[in-house]
Design a protein around this motif. Structure first.
Motif, PDB file in Angstrom:
ATOM      1  N   THR A 124      70.760  66.347  53.779  1.00 39.48           N
ATOM      2  CA  THR A 124      70.727  64.893  53.640  1.00 39.48           C
ATOM      3  C   THR A 124      72.004  64.259  54.182  1.00 39.48           C
ATOM      4  O   THR A 124      71.961  63.249  54.891  1.00 39.48           O
ATOM      5  CB  THR A 124      70.542  64.502  52.162  1.00 39.48           C
ATOM      6  OG1 THR A 124      69.373  65.140  51.649  1.00 39.48           O
ATOM      7  CG2 THR A 124      70.379  63.000  52.020  1.00 39.48           C
ATOM      8  N   ILE A 162      67.046  62.140  43.635  1.00 33.02           N
ATOM      9  CA  ILE A 162      65.850  62.001  44.465  1.00 33.02           C
ATOM     10  C   ILE A 162      65.165  60.653  44.205  1.00 33.02           C
ATOM     11  O   ILE A 162      64.769  59.944  45.139  1.00 33.02           O
ATOM     12  CB  ILE A 162      64.876  63.169  44.211  1.00 33.02           C
ATOM     13  CG1 ILE A 162      65.481  64.464  44.759  1.00 33.02           C
ATOM     14  CG2 ILE A 162      63.520  62.905  44.863  1.00 33.02           C
ATOM     15  CD1 ILE A 162      64.721  65.716  44.366  1.00 33.02           C
ATOM     16  N   LYS A 163      65.052  60.282  42.936  1.00 32.83           N
ATOM     17  CA  LYS A 163      64.416  59.001  42.599  1.00 32.83           C
ATOM     18  C   LYS A 163      65.205  57.829  43.179  1.00 32.83           C
ATOM     19  O   LYS A 163      64.635  56.894  43.746  1.00 32.83           O
ATOM     20  CB  LYS A 163      64.309  58.857  41.081  1.00 32.83           C
ATOM     21  CG  LYS A 163      63.264  59.770  40.440  1.00 32.83           C
ATOM     22  CD  LYS A 163      63.265  59.627  38.917  1.00 32.83           C
ATOM     23  CE  LYS A 163      62.249  60.571  38.292  1.00 32.83           C
ATOM     24  NZ  LYS A 163      62.278  60.512  36.811  1.00 32.83           N
ATOM     25  N   ARG A 164      66.515  57.882  43.047  1.00 30.27           N
ATOM     26  CA  ARG A 164      67.350  56.806  43.592  1.00 30.27           C
ATOM     27  C   ARG A 164      67.230  56.729  45.112  1.00 30.27           C
ATOM     28  O   ARG A 164      67.171  55.641  45.688  1.00 30.27           O
ATOM     29  CB  ARG A 164      68.808  57.031  43.195  1.00 30.27           C
ATOM     30  CG  ARG A 164      69.112  56.750  41.723  1.00 30.27           C
ATOM     31  CD  ARG A 164      70.512  57.209  41.380  1.00 30.27           C
ATOM     32  NE  ARG A 164      70.883  56.844  40.022  1.00 30.27           N
ATOM     33  CZ  ARG A 164      71.937  57.345  39.382  1.00 30.27           C
ATOM     34  NH1 ARG A 164      72.729  58.224  39.997  1.00 30.27           N
ATOM     35  NH2 ARG A 164      72.214  56.966  38.144  1.00 30.27           N
ATOM     36  N   SER A 165      67.186  57.884  45.759  1.00 31.66           N
ATOM     37  CA  SER A 165      67.106  57.912  47.212  1.00 31.66           C
ATOM     38  C   SER A 165      65.773  57.393  47.719  1.00 31.66           C
ATOM     39  O   SER A 165      65.705  56.715  48.744  1.00 31.66           O
ATOM     40  CB  SER A 165      67.333  59.342  47.719  1.00 31.66           C
ATOM     41  OG  SER A 165      68.628  59.770  47.386  1.00 31.66           O
ATOM     42  N   ILE A 166      64.721  57.732  46.983  1.00 33.11           N
ATOM     43  CA  ILE A 166      63.399  57.238  47.381  1.00 33.11           C
ATOM     44  C   ILE A 166      63.360  55.720  47.261  1.00 33.11           C
ATOM     45  O   ILE A 166      62.858  55.014  48.155  1.00 33.11           O
ATOM     46  CB  ILE A 166      62.296  57.888  46.515  1.00 33.11           C
ATOM     47  CG1 ILE A 166      62.170  59.379  46.882  1.00 33.11           C
ATOM     48  CG2 ILE A 166      60.955  57.183  46.719  1.00 33.11           C
ATOM     49  CD1 ILE A 166      61.251  60.161  45.982  1.00 33.11           C
ATOM     50  N   ARG A 167      63.929  55.226  46.178  1.00 31.82           N
ATOM     51  CA  ARG A 167      63.961  53.764  46.006  1.00 31.82           C
ATOM     52  C   ARG A 167      64.784  53.099  47.110  1.00 31.82           C
ATOM     53  O   ARG A 167      64.472  51.994  47.563  1.00 31.82           O
ATOM     54  CB  ARG A 167      64.553  53.402  44.633  1.00 31.82           C
ATOM     55  CG  ARG A 167      63.595  53.627  43.478  1.00 31.82           C
ATOM     56  CD  ARG A 167      64.047  52.839  42.256  1.00 31.82           C
ATOM     57  NE  ARG A 167      65.357  53.250  41.786  1.00 31.82           N
ATOM     58  CZ  ARG A 167      65.560  54.175  40.849  1.00 31.82           C
ATOM     59  NH1 ARG A 167      64.537  54.806  40.307  1.00 31.82           N
ATOM     60  NH2 ARG A 167      66.784  54.476  40.463  1.00 31.82           N
ATOM     61  N   ILE A 182      65.356  59.015  51.878  1.00 28.91           N
ATOM     62  CA  ILE A 182      64.841  60.362  52.046  1.00 28.91           C
ATOM     63  C   ILE A 182      63.608  60.318  52.921  1.00 28.91           C
ATOM     64  O   ILE A 182      62.645  59.615  52.631  1.00 28.91           O
ATOM     65  CB  ILE A 182      64.516  61.018  50.686  1.00 28.91           C
ATOM     66  CG1 ILE A 182      65.810  61.409  49.979  1.00 28.91           C
ATOM     67  CG2 ILE A 182      63.637  62.254  50.871  1.00 28.91           C
ATOM     68  CD1 ILE A 182      65.607  62.244  48.739  1.00 28.91           C
ATOM     69  N   ARG A 183      63.667  61.058  53.996  1.00 29.26           N
ATOM     70  CA  ARG A 183      62.507  61.146  54.873  1.00 29.26           C
ATOM     71  C   ARG A 183      61.641  62.321  54.446  1.00 29.26           C
ATOM     72  O   ARG A 183      62.072  63.203  53.721  1.00 29.26           O
ATOM     73  CB  ARG A 183      62.962  61.387  56.318  1.00 29.26           C
ATOM     74  CG  ARG A 183      63.847  60.317  56.874  1.00 29.26           C
ATOM     75  CD  ARG A 183      64.253  60.706  58.283  1.00 29.26           C
ATOM     76  NE  ARG A 183      64.861  62.024  58.290  1.00 29.26           N
ATOM     77  CZ  ARG A 183      64.896  62.824  59.339  1.00 29.26           C
ATOM     78  NH1 ARG A 183      64.321  62.454  60.456  1.00 29.26           N
ATOM     79  NH2 ARG A 183      65.483  64.000  59.286  1.00 29.26           N
ATOM     80  N   GLU A 184      60.441  62.338  54.942  1.00 26.07           N
ATOM     81  CA  GLU A 184      59.507  63.408  54.610  1.00 26.07           C
ATOM     82  C   GLU A 184      60.048  64.776  55.011  1.00 26.07           C
ATOM     83  O   GLU A 184      59.848  65.771  54.330  1.00 26.07           O
ATOM     84  CB  GLU A 184      58.173  63.162  55.314  1.00 26.07           C
ATOM     85  CG  GLU A 184      57.104  64.189  54.979  1.00 26.07           C
ATOM     86  CD  GLU A 184      55.799  63.905  55.698  1.00 26.07           C
ATOM     87  OE1 GLU A 184      54.948  64.800  55.721  1.00 26.07           O
ATOM     88  OE2 GLU A 184      55.656  62.790  56.229  1.00 26.07           O
ATOM     89  N   ASN A 210      61.432  69.432  47.403  1.00 25.84           N
ATOM     90  CA  ASN A 210      60.504  70.015  46.431  1.00 25.84           C
ATOM     91  C   ASN A 210      60.974  71.395  45.991  1.00 25.84           C
ATOM     92  O   ASN A 210      61.635  72.069  46.700  1.00 25.84           O
ATOM     93  CB  ASN A 210      59.106  70.119  47.055  1.00 25.84           C
ATOM     94  CG  ASN A 210      58.564  68.753  47.416  1.00 25.84           C
ATOM     95  OD1 ASN A 210      58.648  67.837  46.618  1.00 25.84           O
ATOM     96  ND2 ASN A 210      58.015  68.616  48.626  1.00 25.84           N
ATOM     97  N   ASN A 249      65.024  54.245  50.042  1.00 25.91           N
ATOM     98  CA  ASN A 249      64.379  54.593  51.317  1.00 25.91           C
ATOM     99  C   ASN A 249      65.289  55.437  52.200  1.00 25.91           C
ATOM    100  O   ASN A 249      65.335  55.273  53.416  1.00 25.91           O
ATOM    101  CB  ASN A 249      63.957  53.324  52.073  1.00 25.91           C
ATOM    102  CG  ASN A 249      62.938  53.628  53.158  1.00 25.91           C
ATOM    103  OD1 ASN A 249      62.171  54.573  53.025  1.00 25.91           O
ATOM    104  ND2 ASN A 249      62.944  52.838  54.212  1.00 25.91           N
TER     105      ASN A 249
END
Length: 543
Positions: A449, A527-532, A536-538, A543, A534
């Motif tokens: 990342t 991970i949750k903060r990063s998704i919010r 973290i890419r696919e 996982n 935007n």
């Protein structure tokens, strides 16, 4: 003239899910060489428990030649499968190669009546000539690099010289990547041979084949292969399996600088890991490390192996203890991930050296990793350390064909129960197993990342905060492990009661579980903060 059909076989190791994503790069090269001359070639991965259906799967492909890659741990299953194949099709030519086969060619041919030949050393040109000769029904007497049977006798042909120009080899076939589960990783060789002489290592064929030991590919050829793998498989994650990526000397560092520059020039988005030695790095290399990071370097596996002068001498390492401390500090400052090779347990270990190693793990801040307390020496036939252990009468029994190495005993017999207890405790207790799994996962997440964000000039605030939390937890684990491991050592050294040892175990499990659970929660929170945000890419595996 009929072109022979070839099946190349890789057998999985018992009890290791890691083999799901293991790429047998050697047979990938052999497959490409044979496909160049229009042979039908299929690479088959066989599960560790061999059944009749696996024999039928191979025979259904109607092969004329079956070739096995034979790492040391696969001998029993190799014998089981090979004998059944020959029994059902006596016309098959069965051959094998790899380091173990090279070192034990005569033994394998003598003990397996169904085995026809052994390919010694680097085998790309040898297997092509072998197959050509078989197609023409000719004699193998002129095929360099082959041991074979003729009229009940074992014939030992001269070894083939090492190939000099690796750029002339075709890129290895990548069939096995397509069957990988989860995130895919491609292995990559940028050079062959090793200029180091670690006493425990049997990874290269130096001393067997004539020619220059170290041979490197051109940066352009290497990056062309990366692009080929990306286009063919979609895989952008590589592990460079050169024995030491930065070798040899100053030329080696210039070369990896050129490879990194070529990656950046080609504008490919990759992540990669490498092997590094500890003795060649200092503060002057920080700009190089920054360039490597920008090109996609995710982590380095550093072969430290020992934290004592005695251990360094035993393993014939070039690095000093000061070198080991320096490279770990350097990589932390460069924000590059590290995995460490550390061989704690060996036949000549004493209680004093053991405690000295524990202090090194603690002071270098790598004692948080439980695997560093459980790794032991595996002596392979043909290595310098094997010869020394054998000479000193410390080998136990015959070669262990299941584990793939020789077993040994301690010169100081008091250490045996301590080693058995610690290794079993750390390898099979749930919280330690979970910690080991999280360690690799978080290392990849942080470094991959960070590289992505810096490459695209995005904010690293969240990942920096997460790294700080991880470092804090690892510091606590380092402190805790230092305390508990020394307490366990003391219990055995002073013959303390089972009750005291049980109490230490219970407390260590409880505190480790708390810290590992906190580590996992911090990971999920990031991970949750990063998704919010935007960020973290696919393609960044979380996982």
């Amino acid at each position: 003239m009929k072109r022979y059909r070839i099946v190349l076989i890789f057998i999985e190791q018992i009890g290791s899910e890691a083999w799901d994503n293991w790429e047998a790069l050697g047979i990938g090269y052999l497959a490409s060489m044979l496909r160049q001359r229009e042979n039908y070639v299929e690479i088959v991965k066989i599960p560790s428990i061999i059944k009749d259906c696996h024999v039928n799967e191979i025979l259904d492909k109607k092969p004329d030649v079956v070739g096995f890659t034979l790492p040391c741990a696969f001998e029993e299953r190799f014998k089981q499968l090979g004998s059944k194949l020959k029994e059902q099709n006596p016309q098959l030519h069965i051959t094998c190669g790899n380091r173990y086969a090279t070192d034990n060619a005569n033994y394998l041919l003598t003990s397996n009546s169904w085995l026809d030949s052994v390919i010694r050393g680097e085998g790309e040109y040898t297997i092509v000539e072998l197959v050509e000769t078989l197609e023409e029904d000719g004699s193998l007497s002129g095929v360099l690099g082959v041991h074979y049977k003729e009229n009940g006798k074992i014939i030992q042909n001269p070894d083939r010289p090492l190939p000099e120009n690796l750029d002339l080899l075709p890129f290895p076939a990548r069939d096995m990547i397509k069957d990988m589960k989860g995130e895919k990783h491609a292995w990559l060789i940028t050079a062959r041979g090793c200029v180091n002489k670690c006493s425990f290592c049997n990874s290269s064929f130096k001393g067997i084949q004539r020619g220059k030991v170290w041979r490197g590919r051109s940066p352009e050829n290497i990056v062309d292969e990366m692009k080929y793998v990306i286009n063919e498989t979609g895989c952008t994650n590589f592990f460079i399996v050169d024995s030491s990526y930065e070798s040899p000397g100053n030329f080696g560092k210039k070369r990896i600088q050129e490879i990194a520059s070529e990656i950046l020039k080609s504008n490919i988005d990759v992540n990669y890991g490498v092997y590094f030695c500890a003795n060649t790095w200092n503060d002057n290399d920080l700009p190089l490390l920054e360039l490597l990071r920008k090109s996609g370097l995710e982590y380095a596996f550093i072969g430290i192996e020992a934290g004592t002068e005695k251990g360094i001498e035993l393993y014939n390492k070039k690095a000093t203890i000061e070198d080991n401390y320096r490279i770990l500090d350097l990589f932390r400052r460069a924000q590059l991930g590290t995995k460490v090779g550390f061989i704690l347990w060996h036949p000549y270990l004493s209680y004093d050296e053991l405690k000295e190693n524990i202090e090194f793990l603690y002071k270098s801040n790598i004692g948080y990793s439980f695997r560093n307390y459980a790794c032991m020496l595996y002596p392979y036939k043909g290595t310098a350390i094997y010869e020394q252990i054998k000479k000193d009468g410390l080998l136990i029994g015959d070669y262990d064909t299941e584990l793939g190495h020789y077993n040994w005993k301690f010169a100081d017999e008091r250490l045996e129960p301590l080693k058995n207890f610690l290794c079993d405790f750390l390898d099979h207790t749930a919280c330690f197993m979970k910690a080991a799994s999280l360690e690799y996962k978080i290392l990849s997440l942080i470094n991959r990342t960070t590289n992505y964000l810096l490459r695209h000039e995005l904010s690293t605030e969240l990942i920096d905060r997460f790294r700080e939390q991880v470092d804090l937890i690892y510091k606590q684990l380092n402190e805790q492990n230092h305390k508990f491991i020394l307490s366990i050592i003391s219990c055995f050294e002073l013959n303390k009661s089972e009750g005291e040892l049980s109490s230490i175990k219970k407390e260590m499990i409880m505190k480790t579980t708390e810290l590992v659970d906190t580590l996992e929660k911090e990971e999920m929170l990031y991970i949750k903060r990063s998704i919010r945000a935007n960020l973290i890419r696919e393609r960044i595996n979380v996982n």
